[in-house]
Design an enzyme around this catalytic site. Structure first.
Site, PDB file in Angstrom:
ATOM      1  N   TRP A 325      -8.511 -29.128  19.910  1.00  0.00           N
ATOM      2  CA  TRP A 325      -8.621 -28.371  21.157  1.00  0.00           C
ATOM      3  C   TRP A 325     -10.077 -28.296  21.605  1.00  0.00           C
ATOM      4  O   TRP A 325     -10.368 -28.326  22.802  1.00  0.00           O
ATOM      5  CB  TRP A 325      -8.067 -26.957  20.952  1.00  0.00           C
ATOM      6  CG  TRP A 325      -8.208 -26.047  22.138  1.00  0.00           C
ATOM      7  CD1 TRP A 325      -7.321 -25.870  23.162  1.00  0.00           C
ATOM      8  CD2 TRP A 325      -9.316 -25.170  22.430  1.00  0.00           C
ATOM      9  NE1 TRP A 325      -7.805 -24.946  24.068  1.00  0.00           N
ATOM     10  CE2 TRP A 325      -9.024 -24.511  23.643  1.00  0.00           C
ATOM     11  CE3 TRP A 325     -10.519 -24.891  21.787  1.00  0.00           C
ATOM     12  CZ2 TRP A 325      -9.895 -23.580  24.209  1.00  0.00           C
ATOM     13  CZ3 TRP A 325     -11.390 -23.967  22.353  1.00  0.00           C
ATOM     14  CH2 TRP A 325     -11.068 -23.322  23.554  1.00  0.00           C
ATOM     15  N   HIS A 326     -10.989 -28.240  20.640  1.00  0.00           N
ATOM     16  CA  HIS A 326     -12.398 -28.085  20.977  1.00  0.00           C
ATOM     17  C   HIS A 326     -13.012 -29.350  21.566  1.00  0.00           C
ATOM     18  O   HIS A 326     -13.975 -29.253  22.323  1.00  0.00           O
ATOM     19  CB  HIS A 326     -13.193 -27.663  19.737  1.00  0.00           C
ATOM     20  CG  HIS A 326     -13.049 -26.209  19.407  1.00  0.00           C
ATOM     21  ND1 HIS A 326     -12.015 -25.720  18.638  1.00  0.00           N
ATOM     22  CD2 HIS A 326     -13.807 -25.135  19.751  1.00  0.00           C
ATOM     23  CE1 HIS A 326     -12.146 -24.414  18.514  1.00  0.00           C
ATOM     24  NE2 HIS A 326     -13.216 -24.029  19.180  1.00  0.00           N
ATOM     25  N   GLY A 327     -12.497 -30.502  21.215  1.00  0.00           N
ATOM     26  CA  GLY A 327     -13.092 -31.699  21.782  1.00  0.00           C
ATOM     27  C   GLY A 327     -12.435 -32.974  21.307  1.00  0.00           C
ATOM     28  O   GLY A 327     -11.787 -33.007  20.254  1.00  0.00           O
TER      29      GLY A 327
END
Length: 478
Positions: A325-327
């Site tokens: 989700w972060h990257g």
């Protein structure tokens, strides 16, 4: 529009005056003003991406109403999956398209097959990961019949686009935030002052701590090949305070700004670096995202109630999805997997809920055991942050290898004494206020006015004295 910009310093008072002095007698007008203000706030960055927010809003508003009128379970699931497909489809395209294309090509190349596919020069819309999850919480809760769908399009639009937390959270649940748009809001002086106090602390975290740590952390990470292991260890620690000050600072400003308009947002950080184990850390770090994944992914796939092997699978799924989700980079996935490895022994030994209260509650100092537990947890967290910050897996591996070399026992080439003093002062204040919603919520309230205001003006002075050019918040890229 950045919270730490002159633009926002002009924007916020204008909206505040219009909200409380022009539209205060009409709830619909207040909500409409919030929608317009939020679209201006977001469009200040790039107006073209307003269409994504608008489209998601209309789709989920329609899905919510349609779910309430539909009793056929198959059709209800179809409606829910329409919302999921549209929202996650936008997110997947803008955030992960090139990642999947590049890895698709790489997989075939590994087997000696030449496959051609074009990457796209895609601009990642700011905040798409946050408002996507926020609006998904609405349709999922309506589907589960935990929330009645709204027929007020303006209120729902305000919920989706609410400017204080639109770009980087907290990720608010529809069950908490949406009903607040139905109720008449009355200006409360004490609530507004509390909000300003939290904004002040958020700006201190961002401008004084995060931005100044970033100078040295970036210098060290960008030149890690030429620096000693001790210097790289310093860089990892500085990045830990950079990302905490940056992200929790944004949350503080968002929550404080919301209070100015009569809204209550959930706490998103609770002094996570004072955690005594990784389970406690994840109850205190980015709380809105952790609980979102828990309620909408971890529990539905079985959680810890499943068999031994499935429980292990579920833990890795939740942490690796959180990392992804972060990257769109394998470093984030490894960061998630590493945290799963940290967490798993606690869960399997049923020690993951050993520390539900604040450390050293009611005491000035922690015990030696508590201090050792906090220090070891912080070291593990800093180690994991290396993957989060590194450009790629090779960079992370080289960075870690250098730390675990004999050069770890040398004097660091980079010695940021000024920032170190700031971080120590910051930690002391955070420790004193660790049982509050934010560090300075109650500090000084019993002091005489001259002393209390001297404390606040010292923070303001530090913000201006240590400020650098406008720096974006780290989580804008997520």
């Amino acid at each position: 529009m950045l919270f730490n910009s002159l633009d926002f310093a002009i924007f916020l008072p204008i909206v505040f005056i219009l909200y409380w002095f022009v539209t205060k007698k009409n709830l619909k007008l207040q909500n409409l003003l919030i929608v317009i203000s939020s679209y201006v706030f977001y469009g200040w960055w790039d107006w073209r991406f307003l269409s994504l927010i608008l489209f998601s809003t209309i789709i989920d508003y329609w899905v919510g109403i349609s779910l309430s009128k539909q009793s056929n379970e198959k059709k209800r699931k179809l409606l829910l999956w329409t919302s999921i497909f549209v929202n996650l489809g936008f997110l997947a395209f803008f955030k992960y398209y090139n990642f999947f294309i590049d890895n698709f090509i790489g997989a075939f190349s590994f087997f000696g097959m030449d496959v051609s596919a074009n990457s796209l020069n895609i601009i990642l819309p700011v905040g798409i990961s946050f408002y996507t999850f926020q609006t998904l919480s609405y349709t999922i809760d309506v589907y589960r019949k935990k929330l009645k769908p709204t027929e007020d399009l303006i209120a729902f639009s305000a919920f989706v686009s609410f400017f204080p937390q639109l770009v980087a959270g907290p990720i608010e649940r529809a069950t908490n935030l949406l009903p607040q748009f139905y109720k008449k809001r009355v200006f409360e002086y004490n609530k507004a002052v509390n909000g300003l106090r939290q904004i002040l602390w958020g700006l201190f975290k961002k401008i004084v701590i995060a931005d100044n740590c970033a100078v040295y952390a970036n210098q060290i990470f960008n030149d890690s090949d030429n620096l000693s292991g001790s210097t790289l260890a310093v860089g990892a620690i500085l990045f830990a305070f950079q990302i905490y000050g940056d992200f929790s600072g944004y949350s503080d400003i968002a929550i404080g700004t919301s209070r100015l308009f009569g809204f209550n947002l959930k706490q998103n950080f609770a002094t996570p670096y004072f955690s005594r184990d990784i389970a406690e850390f994840w109850r205190r770090w980015h709380i809105s995202l952790s609980t979102w994944f828990r309620d909408y992914l971890y529990i539905p796939i079985g959680g810890s109630r499943a068999s031994f092997t499935k429980t292990i699978r579920n833990i890795f799924i939740i942490f690796m999805v959180s990392g992804f989700w972060h990257g769109a980079n394998w470093t984030f996935i490894i960061w998630g997997a590493l945290n799963a490895l940290y967490f798993l022994p606690l869960l399997l030994s049923k020690k993951n809920r050993n520390h539900l209260d604040h450390v050293a509650k009611g005491s000035y100092f922690p015990s030696l055991k508590e201090f050792a537990a906090m220090l070891s947890t912080f070291i593990l967290t800093c180690f994991a942050w290396i993957f989060f910050r590194a450009e790629n897996i090779g960079h992370a591996w080289a960075y870690i290898s250098k730390i675990f070399s004999m050069s770890l026992f040398t004097i660091p080439e980079v010695r940021p004494s000024d920032v170190s003093i700031l971080v120590i002062i910051f930690l002391i204040i955070e420790w004193i206020g660790r049982e509050s919603q934010y560090a300075i919520e109650k500090i000084g309230l019993q002091w005489k006015k001259p002393i209390r205001y001297l404390f606040y003006y010292t923070i303001i002075f530090a913000i201006f004295w240590f400020s650098r050019s406008e720096q974006e918040f780290i989580y804008f890229q997520f």
